[in-house]
Design an enzyme around this catalytic site. Structure first.
Site, PDB file in Angstrom:
ATOM      1  N   GLU C  30       0.837  -1.195   0.000  1.00 11.91           N
ATOM      2  CA  GLU C  30       0.000   0.000   0.000  1.00 11.91           C
ATOM      3  C   GLU C  30       0.876   1.252   0.000  1.00 11.91           C
ATOM      4  OE1 GLU C  30      -2.132  -1.123   3.475  1.00 11.91           O
ATOM      5  OE2 GLU C  30      -3.156  -2.726   2.389  1.00 11.91           O
ATOM      6  N   GLU C  70      -5.025  -6.578   1.766  1.00 11.90           N
ATOM      7  CA  GLU C  70      -3.851  -7.365   2.129  1.00 11.90           C
ATOM      8  C   GLU C  70      -3.969  -8.828   1.724  1.00 11.90           C
ATOM      9  OE1 GLU C  70      -5.294  -5.178   4.161  1.00 11.90           O
ATOM     10  OE2 GLU C  70      -3.756  -3.770   4.806  1.00 11.90           O
ATOM     11  N   PHE C  93       1.712  -2.394   8.818  1.00 14.68           N
ATOM     12  CA  PHE C  93       1.886  -2.655  10.248  1.00 14.68           C
ATOM     13  C   PHE C  93       1.596  -4.124  10.518  1.00 14.68           C
ATOM     14  CE2 PHE C  93       0.771   1.851  10.025  1.00 14.68           C
ATOM     15  CZ  PHE C  93       1.804   2.414  10.758  1.00 14.68           C
ATOM     16  N   ASP C  95       0.228  -5.366  12.785  1.00 16.37           N
ATOM     17  CA  ASP C  95      -1.127  -5.490  13.321  1.00 16.37           C
ATOM     18  C   ASP C  95      -2.133  -5.880  12.227  1.00 16.37           C
ATOM     19  OD1 ASP C  95      -0.650  -3.568  16.026  1.00 16.37           O
ATOM     20  OD2 ASP C  95       0.561  -3.117  14.277  1.00 16.37           O
ATOM     21  N   HIS C 139      -1.831  -0.433  16.041  1.00 21.96           N
ATOM     22  CA  HIS C 139      -0.684  -0.053  15.196  1.00 21.96           C
ATOM     23  C   HIS C 139       0.633  -0.128  15.971  1.00 21.96           C
ATOM     24  CE1 HIS C 139      -3.931   1.664  12.757  1.00 21.96           C
ATOM     25  NE2 HIS C 139      -3.085   1.790  11.779  1.00 21.96           N
TER      26      HIS C 139
END
Lengths: 320, 379, 336
Positions: C30, C70, C93, C95, C139
């Site tokens: 991204e 993702e 991240f 996360d 995050h």
């Protein structure tokens, strides 16, 4: 287009091989020789053959938990497949994958997949590799009506359009996600209409008709090879067996399977369609060949050695 | 190494600067007690830098009157470690000396900026060579490291030699930060690289100092271009004997981890403790660079064959007319000195007892004295 | 000495050099370019923190912005890897792994084994870890133990610019899937980094500092904190050996065990949550294989078993710091 006589014989041979393979696995599973989960493809052969007859070894496919037909359609060796399903060391994956994970990268088969919706993202990568390496190849994701509701499938279709990938999404809608009807779980009448939302052409074809699948796929492959981006094909078809071996199928109408076998058998339809060009005896000869091949594959699989204890810990990493 | 002398007989022992990057050192331990009479070269203390641990040797004669630096103290270069003075100097004068020294001492500013003053690069013979440069006047001295080494191997020698010479220490091709691509790994090709280097830095003729493989390279330069060589100092050189520790060479090439490399490096020195964490890390960092493995294999192939040396430069040595000295550690396990017993008449031979294959590190003061003498003789 | 650059420049340089070396290396994620399809500049961001800036200008179609999707692009990376490319994916991240985990642990990690050794999936997933930015619970995590748990993945956690470049080049050249965890707080760290390409082997711990009294094992940002603690402790005569495993899978067990054999005391510092984390794993390793050498209980310095809080007051309490490390070392140094 014109499928040559040889092409037609080859298409029939592939469909018949899938049918014979699956019918035999059904029997061998019942006898107790095959461990684990097995999901049979019988009844859907026209889809695998109609798609894969448009592909070369350089093209890739990703399959599903119901993957035997895709493997055979793409040219994976049936001896290795049968041995794999029996869990033997001589199997395609040396007995480490089993029915749900048969893969053969040499023939462009990126793997059956135990995760519903696992394949479409992978196919974007295979298509990306073809595009960047300029091989002219395409990549095909087979998935079911169940996976048509997975986010991964949606994401993959979006990405394929965004990146203009030579990818083809083939939804094999056999009417059931396990024991739940597509009529309930899929929010639209035709899965192919979802293509519009992802900016790609979509078409629904009769998945019992080899020629219908073949034609739709040919168009999609031409588009993909010529830089026109992805397509979605929905093949409406039926499975002859349950979701998995052992499924009592009490969610289906009492005579449903019987009626499908009688009225919608893709092999019978194929025979009728080519009757004017190909003598029945010629197809019968293929039937006999295929039966021998499968007999031999089963015999070899049963006789084959189990994996060795040391195989447990190999092939996790290339180097660790 | 610095020794500030503020009064006639009182001498400060200060933290030495070993190498370009050293800004501070840690006192590992005193090797002598107060009251001890010292001669130049006597071991005084062990000092550890981030690069290397070494024994600091007395630069002056005198009695150790005062230990200033505590064990484990980390001090900047030039900081007061101890005081030498004759026994007759009263304690009060020593105290006053220390007070004055500390009042005036300013630690050197830490150099910000990438390369510092030391390293330069030059294009020579189609490749990029890195070198360190010291000293403004006097004869040119060119230091040539051995197999797997680099110009930092001379960290104890560069500055002392710079007092009497214009000193150059280069990274041979395939080494340090010089180009890693090696077309021809032979000693002759390396000798040509040194000649290319001399051209590139505009040195007509120099005192060549070569260690180990670098000794063979220096000899090969002298053989093909005697006019470019005013003197030769060969430290544990390759090329004068039959044998070599091939296991060392191949072990060095093969080692990928600390665990593999440490015992290999320890064969280089008489005192294994000299091989510290940072020395191993620096070697690993070098070996991990792309192309180094291939370069080392190509170069090793040029001078090692199993446990035997591939090249014999004894005949070439015999023809030289420039002054030549050979220095060898008595405990060298890599290139056995015994093999080089019958050197030509006129070659000065110095055996350094209790020293391994790295005399310029292990016995830096003695080596520096010999290199300086040879250099001063040329002035 | 060698040239000094920032941690994030070291990452960029590794990507640049590997993309130049091997045309099969591609980068996706991204905003790794930023600006694709927009009316302004291309390479607008070069990654959310600018780590991939400049690659678009050099490598064009081999670096790709992705939809925020993702599962699709991580899965695409796996598929592309199985077909001969070497994708480096930026999962912004760690996360975010929840939305693409299947593609990592069921697909990438298992292809080789499930397919009987006949596949390789050389992907690298670069992802940011760590607290300290008031970025709150979604995050800021250090989820590398989750990946370490999974056979078939390799997990790499650099603690300095030198490590970042050498480990990333190794990761790209490695034929197995690699999760490459970059601590946000280290991006601005400066350090000596060779200009040439080099690799640091996986499974080889770095002995950051040698010492004789207590072994401290630390990862990522915790390495620097351990160094601070060790420097303070040295003034009191407590000598710490600091080991940075650099990769948690494979894990260099030998270096840890050898160190504890020498010191007899172990502190493990880990910014990940304590349950089933690296600290617990390494403690178990030492308890099992170096029990006889232990002269004191093993100390684990970790955050509490909570999500990462937002408030600076709370987040500062959450993150293990030098003071907590120092206290843990003192406790076991004095244990008799």
């Amino acid at each position: 287009m014109a499928l040559s006589r040889e092409d037609l014989l080859e298409a029939y041979r592939r469909m018949k091989t899938i049918r014979e393979f699956e019918e035999r696995v059904h029997v061998e599973f019942a006898k107790g020789g095959i461990p684990g989960f097995v999901h049979l493809y019988a009844g859907e052969e026209a889809s695998a053959a109609g798609v894969c007859m448009n592909l070369t070894d350089d093209d890739k496919i990703a399959s599903t938990h119901r993957g035997h037909g895709h493997c055979i359609g793409k040219g994976v060796d049936v001896h290795g497949m049968m041995a794999e399903i029996f869990g033997k060391r001589t199997g395609t994956c040396r007995g480490k994958g089993g029915s749900m994970h048969i893969a053969d990268l040499d023939t462009g088969m990126l793997g059956a997949n135990g995760i519903v919706g696992g394949g479409p993202p992978l196919v974007c990568g295979a298509a990306l590799a073809a595009k960047l390496k300029r091989t002219g190849g395409v990549a095909v994701a087979f998935f079911g009506d169940g996976a048509s509701n997975q986010g991964t499938t949606f994401e993959a279709m979006n990405l394929a359009t965004v990146w203009r990938l030579p990818a083809i999404f083939v939804a094999e809608n056999n009417g059931y996600a396990e024991a739940t009807a597509a009529k309930f779980s899929v929010s639209c009448e035709d899965i192919s209409t979802r293509a519009a939302g992802f900016g790609m052409p979509g078409v629904t074809v009769d998945g019992h008709d080899f020629f219908a699948v073949y034609e739709a796929m040919r168009e999609a492959v031409d588009r993909a090879r010529n830089g026109g981006g992805p397509s979605l094909i929905e093949a409406k078809l039926d499975r002859f067996f349950g979701h998995f071996e052992g499924d009592n199928q009490n969610y289906r109408a009492p005579d449903e399977v019987k009626r499908i076998r009688a009225e919608k058998d893709c092999l019978q339809r194929f025979r009728a369609r080519v009757a004017s060009d190909i003598a029945a005896a010629e197809l019968d000869a293929i039937d006999a060949d295929v039966r021998k091949l499968i007999d031999d594959a089963v015999a070899q699989a049963i006789a084959a050695p189990d994996p060795l204890p040391e195989d447990l810990t190999t092939d996790v990493y290339i180097r660790y | 190494m610095s020794n500030a002398q503020t009064k006639a007989d009182i001498v400060a022992i200060t933290m030495p600067k070993w190498g370009l990057s050293m800004t501070e050192g840690k006192v590992v331990g005193w090797l002598v007690d107060e009251g001890r009479e010292l001669q130049p070269g006597d071991p005084v203390m062990d000092i550890e830098t981030e690069k290397i641990a070494n024994t600091f040797e007395a630069l002056d004669a005198g009695t150790l009157r005062r230990k200033i630096a505590d064990v484990d103290a980390v001090l900047p270069i030039g900081a007061l470690l101890g005081v030498l003075a004759p026994a007759t100097v009263p304690d009060a004068e020593i105290d006053a000396f220390v007070t004055e020294f500390q009042a005036n001492y300013v630690p050197p500013a830490v150099e910000e900026g990438d390369e510092g003053p030391g390293y330069q690069f030059v294009e020579a013979g189609g490749r990029r060579l890195r070198y360190a440069r010291r000293g403004d006047s006097g004869p040119a001295v060119v230091l040539i490291h051995g197999f797997g080494g680099d110009c930092d191997n001379w960290l104890f020698n560069l500055d002392p030699l710079a007092a009497v010479a214009r000193v150059y220490a280069l990274d041979l091709p395939g080494h340090g930060q010089s180009s890693k691509a090696i077309v021809d790994g032979s000693v002759d090709a390396l000798a040509q690289a040194v000649l290319d280097f001399l051209d590139a830095v505009d040195v007509d003729a120099a005192h060549l100092v070569g260690h180990s493989l670098g000794g063979a390279v220096a000899l090969a330069v002298a053989a093909v271009a005697p006019a470019r060589v005013r003197a030769l100092s060969l430290i544990a050189p390759v090329g004068l004997g039959a044998r070599i520790d091939g296991d060392y060479v191949h072990g060095f090439i093969a080692a990928e981890s600390r665990r593999d490399l440490k015992p290999v490096l320890q064969r280089l020195v008489a005192n294994a403790e000299l091989v510290n964490r940072q020395m191993i890390d620096d070697m690993l960092k070098f070996k991990r660079v792309d192309g180094v493995g291939d370069a080392l294999r190509a170069i090793a192939n040029g001078f090692v064959d199993g446990q035997a040396q591939r090249i014999d430069l004894r005949a070439a040595l015999a023809t030289l007319t420039c002054p030549v000295q050979v220095l060898w550690g008595g405990a060298d396990r890599i290139v056995p000195q015994a093999d080089a017993a019958d050197l030509p008449a006129g070659v000065r031979f110095h055996r350094l007892e209790g020293v391994g294959h790295l005399p310029h590190l292990e016995a830096a003061n003695a080596v520096n004295a010999l290199l300086k003498d040879m250099t001063i003789g040329l002035a | 000495m060698a040239r000094k650059i920032l941690f994030q420049q070291a990452i960029n340089e590794a990507l640049d050099q590997e993309m130049a070396r091997d045309s099969n290396v591609i980068v996706m994620g991204e905003d790794v370019i930023g600006g694709t399809g927009a009316d302004g500049e291309m390479d607008a961001w070069g990654g959310v923190l600018g780590v991939t800036k400049g690659l678009y200008g050099k490598y064009g179609e081999r670096i790709m912005d992705t939809p925020i999707s993702e599962s699709a692009f991580v899965g695409a990376a796996v598929g592309a890897a199985a077909c001969g490319l070497r994708p480096v994916c930026e999962l912004m991240f760690i996360d975010f792994l929840g939305v693409c985990f299947d593609q990592i642990y069921n697909q990438a990690a298992k292809f080789r084994y499930m397919f009987g050794g006949k596949a390789k999936t050389p992907i690298v997933i670069r992802t940011m870890i760590g607290a300290g930015f008031r970025a709150a619970a979604q995050h800021s995590q250090c989820l590398y133990p989750v990946f370490t748990h999974i056979p078939g993945l390799k997990v790499v956690i650099p603690s300095s610019p030198y490590e970042a470049k050498g480990l990333l080049i190794q990761a790209i050249r490695d034929d197995d899937p690699v999760i490459f965890c970059e601590h946000k707080a280290l991006y601005a760290m400066e350090g000596e980094v060779p200009e040439e390409s080099y690799t640091i082997p996986f499974g080889e711990a770095n002995v950051v500092r040698e010492g004789s009294d207590v072994t401290i094992v630390a990862l990522a940002r915790m390495v620097g904190f351990a160094e601070k603690a060790a420097a303070a402790l040295a003034k009191d005569g407590i000598s710490c050996e600091i080991i940075d495993p650099r990769t948690t899978s494979p894990l260099d067990e030998d270096t840890i065990l050898e160190s504890v054999e020498n010191t007899g005391r172990l502190v493990v510092v880990d910014e990940a949550s304590p349950r089933c984390g690296m600290a617990a794993d390494i403690a178990a390793l030492v308890a099992q294989k170096a029990f006889g050498a232990l002269e004191a209980p093993i100390e684990l310095v970790t955050p509490p078993h909570t999500p990462v809080p937002f408030s600076g007051v709370l987040e500062d309490l959450y993150i293990p710091g030098p003071a907590r490390i120092e206290a843990a070392v003192r406790r076991i140094a004095e244990y008799a």
